[in-house]
Design a protein around this motif. Structure first.
Motif, mmCIF file in Angstrom:
data_model
loop_
_atom_site.group_PDB
_atom_site.id
_atom_site.type_symbol
_atom_site.label_atom_id
_atom_site.label_comp_id
_atom_site.label_asym_id
_atom_site.label_seq_id
_atom_site.Cartn_x
_atom_site.Cartn_y
_atom_site.Cartn_z
ATOM 1 N N PHE A 41 0.863 -1.177 0.000
ATOM 2 C CA PHE A 41 0.000 0.000 0.000
ATOM 3 C C PHE A 41 0.899 1.226 0.000
ATOM 4 O O PHE A 41 1.635 1.484 0.954
ATOM 5 N N THR A 42 0.879 1.994 -1.088
ATOM 6 C CA THR A 42 1.809 3.112 -1.239
ATOM 7 C C THR A 42 1.188 4.461 -0.904
ATOM 8 O O THR A 42 1.892 5.473 -0.888
ATOM 9 N N GLY A 43 -0.127 4.492 -0.639
ATOM 10 C CA GLY A 43 -0.754 5.751 -0.259
ATOM 11 C C GLY A 43 -0.503 6.056 1.201
ATOM 12 O O GLY A 43 0.424 5.512 1.828
ATOM 13 N N SER A 44 -1.308 6.933 1.765
ATOM 14 C CA SER A 44 -1.187 7.261 3.191
ATOM 15 C C SER A 44 -2.570 7.214 3.826
ATOM 16 O O SER A 44 -3.581 7.530 3.192
ATOM 17 N N VAL A 45 -2.592 6.796 5.073
ATOM 18 C CA VAL A 45 -3.842 6.720 5.827
ATOM 19 C C VAL A 45 -3.608 7.369 7.194
ATOM 20 O O VAL A 45 -2.715 6.962 7.942
ATOM 21 N N ALA A 46 -4.371 8.423 7.469
ATOM 22 C CA ALA A 46 -4.204 9.174 8.720
ATOM 23 C C ALA A 46 -4.703 8.364 9.907
ATOM 24 O O ALA A 46 -5.450 7.387 9.763
ATOM 25 N N GLY A 47 -4.308 8.772 11.087
ATOM 26 C CA GLY A 47 -4.726 8.091 12.306
ATOM 27 C C GLY A 47 -6.237 8.046 12.459
ATOM 28 O O GLY A 47 -6.936 9.006 12.146
ATOM 29 N N THR A 48 -6.742 6.901 12.933
ATOM 30 C CA THR A 48 -8.164 6.620 13.165
ATOM 31 C C THR A 48 -9.027 6.910 11.949
ATOM 32 O O THR A 48 -10.144 7.401 12.053
ATOM 33 N N THR A 49 -8.493 6.608 10.750
ATOM 34 C CA THR A 49 -9.279 6.695 9.517
ATOM 35 C C THR A 49 -9.094 5.398 8.735
ATOM 36 O O THR A 49 -8.245 4.557 9.059
ATOM 37 N N SER A 50 -9.914 5.251 7.672
ATOM 38 C CA SER A 50 -9.891 4.044 6.855
ATOM 39 C C SER A 50 -9.703 4.404 5.396
ATOM 40 O O SER A 50 -10.025 5.526 4.963
ATOM 41 N N VAL A 51 -9.212 3.437 4.608
ATOM 42 C CA VAL A 51 -9.008 3.646 3.181
ATOM 43 C C VAL A 51 -9.164 2.302 2.473
ATOM 44 O O VAL A 51 -8.846 1.247 3.038
ATOM 45 N N ASP A 52 -9.687 2.324 1.241
ATOM 46 C CA ASP A 52 -9.810 1.099 0.448
ATOM 47 C C ASP A 52 -8.560 0.887 -0.391
ATOM 48 O O ASP A 52 -7.936 1.845 -0.884
ATOM 49 N N PHE A 53 -8.191 -0.390 -0.562
ATOM 50 C CA PHE A 53 -7.013 -0.763 -1.347
ATOM 51 C C PHE A 53 -7.391 -1.932 -2.254
ATOM 52 O O PHE A 53 -7.953 -2.932 -1.797
ATOM 53 N N THR A 54 -7.110 -1.820 -3.572
ATOM 54 C CA THR A 54 -7.398 -2.873 -4.532
ATOM 55 C C THR A 54 -6.097 -3.519 -4.993
ATOM 56 O O THR A 54 -5.172 -2.831 -5.481
ATOM 57 N N PHE A 55 -6.003 -4.843 -4.831
ATOM 58 C CA PHE A 55 -4.832 -5.583 -5.283
ATOM 59 C C PHE A 55 -4.787 -5.586 -6.814
ATOM 60 O O PHE A 55 -5.820 -5.631 -7.495
ATOM 61 N N SER A 56 -3.599 -5.570 -7.355
ATOM 62 C CA SER A 56 -3.452 -5.665 -8.810
ATOM 63 C C SER A 56 -3.628 -7.099 -9.290
ATOM 64 O O SER A 56 -3.883 -7.344 -10.473
ATOM 65 N N THR A 57 -3.489 -8.072 -8.388
ATOM 66 C CA THR A 57 -3.633 -9.484 -8.730
ATOM 67 C C THR A 57 -5.048 -9.951 -8.391
ATOM 68 O O THR A 57 -5.445 -9.934 -7.226
ATOM 69 N N PRO A 58 -5.831 -10.388 -9.403
ATOM 70 C CA PRO A 58 -7.202 -10.830 -9.144
ATOM 71 C C PRO A 58 -7.224 -12.260 -8.600
ATOM 72 O O PRO A 58 -6.194 -12.934 -8.507
ATOM 73 N N SER A 59 -8.443 -12.738 -8.263
ATOM 74 C CA SER A 59 -8.613 -14.095 -7.748
ATOM 75 C C SER A 59 -9.563 -14.887 -8.631
ATOM 76 O O SER A 59 -10.475 -14.330 -9.243
ATOM 77 N N ASN A 60 -9.355 -16.197 -8.700
ATOM 78 C CA ASN A 60 -10.194 -17.105 -9.481
ATOM 79 C C ASN A 60 -11.266 -17.703 -8.569
ATOM 80 O O ASN A 60 -10.960 -18.512 -7.680
ATOM 81 N N LEU A 61 -12.538 -17.331 -8.777
ATOM 82 C CA LEU A 61 -13.652 -17.774 -7.940
ATOM 83 C C LEU A 61 -14.773 -18.328 -8.818
ATOM 84 O O LEU A 61 -15.951 -18.069 -8.608
ATOM 85 N N SER A 62 -14.418 -19.129 -9.815
ATOM 86 C CA SER A 62 -15.338 -19.456 -10.901
ATOM 87 C C SER A 62 -16.228 -20.665 -10.660
ATOM 88 O O SER A 62 -17.096 -20.953 -11.485
ATOM 89 N N VAL A 63 -16.067 -21.428 -9.572
ATOM 90 C CA VAL A 63 -16.868 -22.635 -9.349
ATOM 91 C C VAL A 63 -18.207 -22.249 -8.717
ATOM 92 O O VAL A 63 -18.251 -21.740 -7.586
ATOM 93 N N VAL A 64 -19.303 -22.504 -9.459
ATOM 94 C CA VAL A 64 -20.638 -22.136 -8.979
ATOM 95 C C VAL A 64 -20.986 -22.960 -7.725
ATOM 96 O O VAL A 64 -20.775 -24.181 -7.691
ATOM 97 N N GLY A 65 -21.503 -22.270 -6.706
ATOM 98 C CA GLY A 65 -21.866 -22.929 -5.450
ATOM 99 C C GLY A 65 -20.719 -23.084 -4.483
ATOM 100 O O GLY A 65 -20.929 -23.502 -3.335
ATOM 101 N N GLN A 66 -19.487 -22.760 -4.885
ATOM 102 C CA GLN A 66 -18.313 -22.923 -4.030
ATOM 103 C C GLN A 66 -18.215 -21.791 -3.005
ATOM 104 O O GLN A 66 -18.482 -20.622 -3.316
ATOM 105 N N LEU A 67 -17.833 -22.151 -1.766
ATOM 106 C CA LEU A 67 -17.564 -21.176 -0.713
ATOM 107 C C LEU A 67 -16.061 -20.946 -0.647
ATOM 108 O O LEU A 67 -15.279 -21.896 -0.538
ATOM 109 N N TYR A 68 -15.649 -19.673 -0.724
ATOM 110 C CA TYR A 68 -14.226 -19.321 -0.731
ATOM 111 C C TYR A 68 -13.888 -18.566 0.562
ATOM 112 O O TYR A 68 -14.573 -17.613 0.938
ATOM 113 N N GLU A 69 -12.822 -18.996 1.218
ATOM 114 C CA GLU A 69 -12.354 -18.344 2.451
ATOM 115 C C GLU A 69 -11.171 -17.443 2.140
ATOM 116 O O GLU A 69 -10.108 -17.905 1.712
#
Length: 989
Positions: free
Chosen positions: A585-613
């Motif tokens: 995470f190359t941005g900055s996040v101030a004290g007692t605040t939140s920020v969203d971060f998106t990974f550049s690497t996606p995930s494979n979740l293609s099995v219908v009905g499958q539960l992913y942890e």
């Protein structure tokens, strides 16, 4: 010595005020007096008297005549400010908890305040002192041990206060010998080793019930539940001369009414309590109270604010003025702050314990005021019923008001109603720390058999930069209750204060139960950051459960729990134990605040009905709290098509349902793709299905309401089963398609049974003095309430004799109830004879039944039903229409030959109810009994619409009440004591 304000000067002042007050009312003081200080030595130097260990009911709630109007008031639907979900921000467990008191006092009135080095704790009617680690440094002692004006005084209702601007503790209680308010002021910050000055302030001839004290720069302000029927003209708020009390000098007291107030019997306004290191300027001390539009004289829900200005040099020149009304136009959403018509028993506990007092009509202690650069802030709360269409569900309505200049107008900065699940939450206490973070502690209660919760203490909160109107912090526990409250009295309050040493720690003191004891638990928690470096994960934003593919973007929410701004730290995720993806995470996040971060690497979740942890982590170098570094979340690849019925919303059980009732259902999209043109059906019992199409589009995870164009006939009294389902082609999970609901048409005057064709039902009834022979059939129902007999409960067993004209085998049976709780519903536990066979026609058969030893005295309704049970199995449903049979109502009066004279007089009284037209009624009870009585009104569903008190006017008890807002139907009014009462039915047209 009482002094009267000069009438002429007050009139001139009132006249001059009219030009600028915009018709707001103003008053001068109605009572002025003074008190001398009585000095006492340090607590450490005196022998302390132990508190009483006996069970004792303290200070029954003083109440005036309430002004609830049944059916009046908004909202009529779910509270729109309700917070339906728990906060998600993690917070540390309490840093300290300890039992502060164990008592048999009912209630305990838990109170306490933290100072620089001590926590002073109070309860009815005692105190003790702890250090800041929860170690007791002064043992439990009676309030009388303080000495001085407190000597021999143990009436209670104590309040413990710390005045941080003067570095002093205050201990208070009230007295009735004579009526007065007692205050002990420490001579320094050490409550153990510094001495005290004690004061006895007269309160003008009436007990200052439920006093709550607060600090302002020019005085100690005390609000009371006093003179509730004349609160707009009599003394309610007392101000003590703070500057003199801090030096041990003689101090004045000035008392004010609350002009323009509306009350509801018991009531509790609040003064703004200054805290936070910067004392407010003198003058314009605010008092606040809610005004519920369910009360007579209140047109809309609002907060009313008064300003008090005290002139200690010439106290008669002091004033109180209506300052503001913050209603819907000012950001105050409609609320229901009235429970059970103003009664003191409201919330069900698990098991057979009594219902608890929800503490309605009360600004909960304390209303805390704090100054910030550019504005002033005040936080407050009270209990509300979040849904008038269902059983009472208590939630906490809370506010932050802001003021942009001293003495200026207040505005609603934010409001919310905290009710995140089906449990009741009430007895709240809240405060604000130096960073603007809000802490809210409260009692939670749940009577459901699946998840019972005895009265327990929990807390939540929000950070200053969070979305407005929400408690964003996860709900956490101070203590889980171990047993129910053995009494309806609870509290009567809780007390949260902010630690003056760090100005961020919240100290909360509340009541829970560990049979047979009432216990007070102190919990210390904080929201503010207490380390510099602390970063963690609080949410997986994407993906969410839906129809997923082989390249799903992963977005998480990072929370900086620390004080220092952070950047350039590792963030990782893994799925089902597979390869870990780590990025920076190359941005900055101030004290007692939140920020969203998106990974550049996606995930494979293609099995219908499958539960992913997903396991997501941060790895900040030098992180000082690893507990919040990791988060585990499950995401499911949903079936593309999956919809179902989640609820049947209407019809619902009610009175006189019609032949054309709407059927409304909620359809939810459980699948991963939006759906439209959804086939949906409903079926009444075993009748044919009604099929329609819901034409709209329902998004993923969303729901929609569908009302069928074909209505359902529920005009016959009785119970019905309604079934509804969706039939979406290709639905991936049929298990969630359908719902079933039972409803009833509960007129409870079940006309329409056939008692003529074969002579079914009761043709002869005899009980005590009642002899009803040759009873005509009519339409299957007959009202014989004018027939009455006495049943002496001390005799135990009674005999009822009946006949039927139906010459049957064993199919003709009868059942009989007495409505012992006078709520208009013949409950299962009021069924005295069940399905007793009448062997043959035209023959009298006698049957014995018994009453409980504690069966409520006074008049009650008796219902008897008989019929051919081979055709109708609903004999024990007192409201259903039998195919062949009759239902009759009578009156009985339960007596006791061992009664006192007063109980006997009341039991012999005659009750009349007259319709004055336009929904106004007058009830009159003629009796020589002369004590204050209780009046209740129930509807035929057993819901309490009103509870009030009524006095004998010299000729009897006359009570005028307004039903013009109530629904048409049958109601029952009862007047009496809790033991003995008289009941009568009346009709609102």
């Amino acid at each position: 010595m009482i002094k009267i304000v000069p009438i002429l000067s007050l009139m001139l002042f009132l006249a001059s005020f009219q030009a600028t007050a915009q018709k707001r009312e103003i008053s001068g003081p109605v009572y002025i007096d003074s008190a001398k200080a009585v000095e006492v030595s340090a607590i450490s130097k005196r022998k302390l008297k132990a508190p009483s260990s006996e069970y004792k009911l303290f200070n029954p709630r003083n109440r005036g005549i309430n002004k609830v109007v049944p059916g009046k008031g908004l909202p009529k639907a779910l509270d729109k400010t309700r917070q339906k979900e728990f906060g998600k921000l993690p917070v540390k467990e309490p840093k300290l908890t300890f039992d502060a008191a164990t008592s048999r006092s009912t209630p305990t009135d838990p109170t306490g305040a933290a100072g620089p080095n001590h926590y002073v704790n109070g309860w009815n009617s005692a105190f003790s002192i702890f250090d800041k680690n929860g170690n007791q440094v002064s043992p439990p002692a009676s309030l009388a041990s303080i000495g001085g004006e407190f000597s021999n005084e143990t009436l209670g209702d104590p309040i413990i206060l710390y005045d941080e601007f003067a570095d002093r503790f205050l201990i208070t209680q009230f007295s009735d010998t004579p009526e007065s308010f007692l205050v002990a002021v420490s001579k320094g910050s050490d409550p153990v080793n510094d001495g005290w000055n004690t004061y006895r302030f007269p309160t003008g001839g009436a007990l200052p019930d439920y006093p709550k004290i607060s600090v302002w720069s020019d005085g100690y302000y005390v609000t009371t539940n006093k003179n509730s029927n004349t609160a707009s003209t009599s003394q309610v708020v007392y101000v003590f001369e703070r500057d003199k009390m801090l030096t041990g000098a003689t101090a004045k007291v000035v008392s004010f009414p609350l002009p323009g107030i509306n009350t509801n019997g018991f009531y509790s306004p609040a003064g703004f309590h200054a805290m936070g290191g910067e004392i407010p300027p003198k003058g314009n001390s605010p008092i606040v109270f809610m005004q519920d539009d369910a009360w007579a004289g209140v047109s809309e829900d609002h907060l009313k604010i008064w300003n008090i200005n005290v002139d200690w040099n010439v106290p008669a020149n002091s004033t109180i003025a209506e300052s503001q009304e913050l209603g819907p136009a000012s950001g105050v959403s409609p609320f229901i702050a009235t429970f059970d018509g103003g009664a003191f028993s409201n919330l069900s506990q698990p098991g057979e314990a009594p219902d608890l007092d929800v503490l309605q009509a009360t600004m909960m202690y304390m209303t805390q005021y704090r100054r910030f650069p550019g504005y002033n802030s005040a936080v407050m709360n009270f209990v509300v019923d979040i849904d008038p269409t269902a059983a009472e569900h208590a939630g906490i309505r809370w506010y932050e008001l802001r003021q942009d200049r001293n003495g200026g107008a207040w505005s609603v900065y934010q409001e919310g109603t905290y009710a995140p699940d089906k449990s009741d939450r009430f007895s709240g206490s809240m405060g604000m720390d130096k960073n603007g973070n809000i802490g809210l502690a409260f009692t939670v209660l749940d009577d459901s058999p699946e998840t019972p919760i005895f009265p327990s203490l929990r807390y939540t909160g929000r950070y200053s930069n969070d979305p407005l109107g929400l408690m964003t912090v996860k709900e956490s526990t101070i203590v889980e209750g171990r047993s129910p409250d053995p009494s309806s009295r609870y509290g009567d309050y809780a007390h949260l204060t902010v630690d003056p040493a760090d100005d961020i720690s919240f100290w909360h003191n509340g009541e829970y139960f560990e049979a047979p004891n009432r216990k007070n638990k102190v919990g210390v928690f904080k929201l503010a950051a207490d380390v510099a470096n602390d970063v963690g994960i609080i949410a997986l934003v994407d993906p969410v459960s839906s129809t997923l593919g082989s390249s799903e973007a992963v977005t998480v929410t990072i929370r900086n729990f620390g004080e220092a701004t952070q950047s350039n730290f590792p963030v990782s995720y893994s799925v089902n134990g597979g390869q870990t993806v780590t990025e920076t995470f190359t941005g900055s996040v101030a004290g007692t605040t939140s920020v969203d971060f998106t990974f550049s690497t996606p995930s494979n979740l293609s099995v219908v009905g499958q539960l992913y942890e997903f396991i997501i982590t941060t790895n900040l170098e030098g992180d000082q709290n690893s507990e919040n570094d990791a988060l585990t979340v499950n995401v499911k690849n949903l079936f593309p098509k999956d919809v179902g019925i989640t609820s049947i919303d209407s019809p619902y059980t009610g009175l006189t349902l019609s032949s054309a009732e709407d059927v409304t259902v909620t359809i939810e999209n459980f699948g991963g793709e939006p759906q439209s043109n959804i086939p949906v059906i409903y079926r009444l019992g075993n009748n044919r299905e009604v099929s329609e199409i819901y034409p709209g589009t329902i998004g993923v995870g969303e729901n929609a309401v569908h009302t069928f164009s074909s209505k359902v006939n529920l005009s016959r009294f009785g119970r019905y089963t309604i079934y509804s389902e969706t039939n979406l082609e290709g639905d991936g999970d049929p298990a969630n398609d359908a719902k079933t609901k039972s409803v009833a048409n509960l007129n409870c005057i079940p006309e329409g049974s056939d008692c003529d064709s074969f002579g079914d039902g009761i043709s002869y009834f005899e009980l005590g003095d009642i002899l009803n022979e040759r009873i005509p059939c009519t339409n299957g129902y007959a009202d014989f309430i004018g027939f009455s007999t006495d049943l002496d409960r001390s005799k135990g067993t009674f005999t009822v004799t009946v006949k039927t004209l139906f010459d049957s085998s064993d199919d003709e049976k009868f059942s009989m109830w007495i409505d012992l709780n006078d709520n208009g519903v013949f409950d299962d536990d009021e069924l005295l004879i069940s399905r007793q066979t009448i062997p043959s026609g035209n023959t009298a058969y006698s049957y014995d039944f018994s009453l409980q030893e504690e069966a409520p005295l006074g008049q009650h309704l008796l219902r008897i039903r008989a019929g051919d049970t081979s055709f109708d199995g609903e004999l024990n449903n007192p409201c259903s229409v039998m195919q062949y049979g009759t239902t009759h109502d009578y009156s009985v009066r339960i007596t006791d030959s061992t009664l006192s004279l007063d109980d006997f007089l009341l039991n012999e009284a005659n009750l009349l109810i007259s319709d004055q037209r336009d929904g106004l009624f007058t009830a009159f009870l003629e009796t020589q009994f002369d004590q204050r009585l209780r009046v209740t009104v129930h509807n035929i569903l057993g819901q309490k619409m009103l509870e009030n008190m009524v006095d004998n006017n010299g000729n009897g008890y006359e009570y005028n009440f307004d039903m013009s807002y109530g629904a048409s139907g049958v109601y029952l009014l009862r007047i009496g004591t809790r033991k003995v009462g008289v009941v009568k039915r009346f009709i609102v047209k």
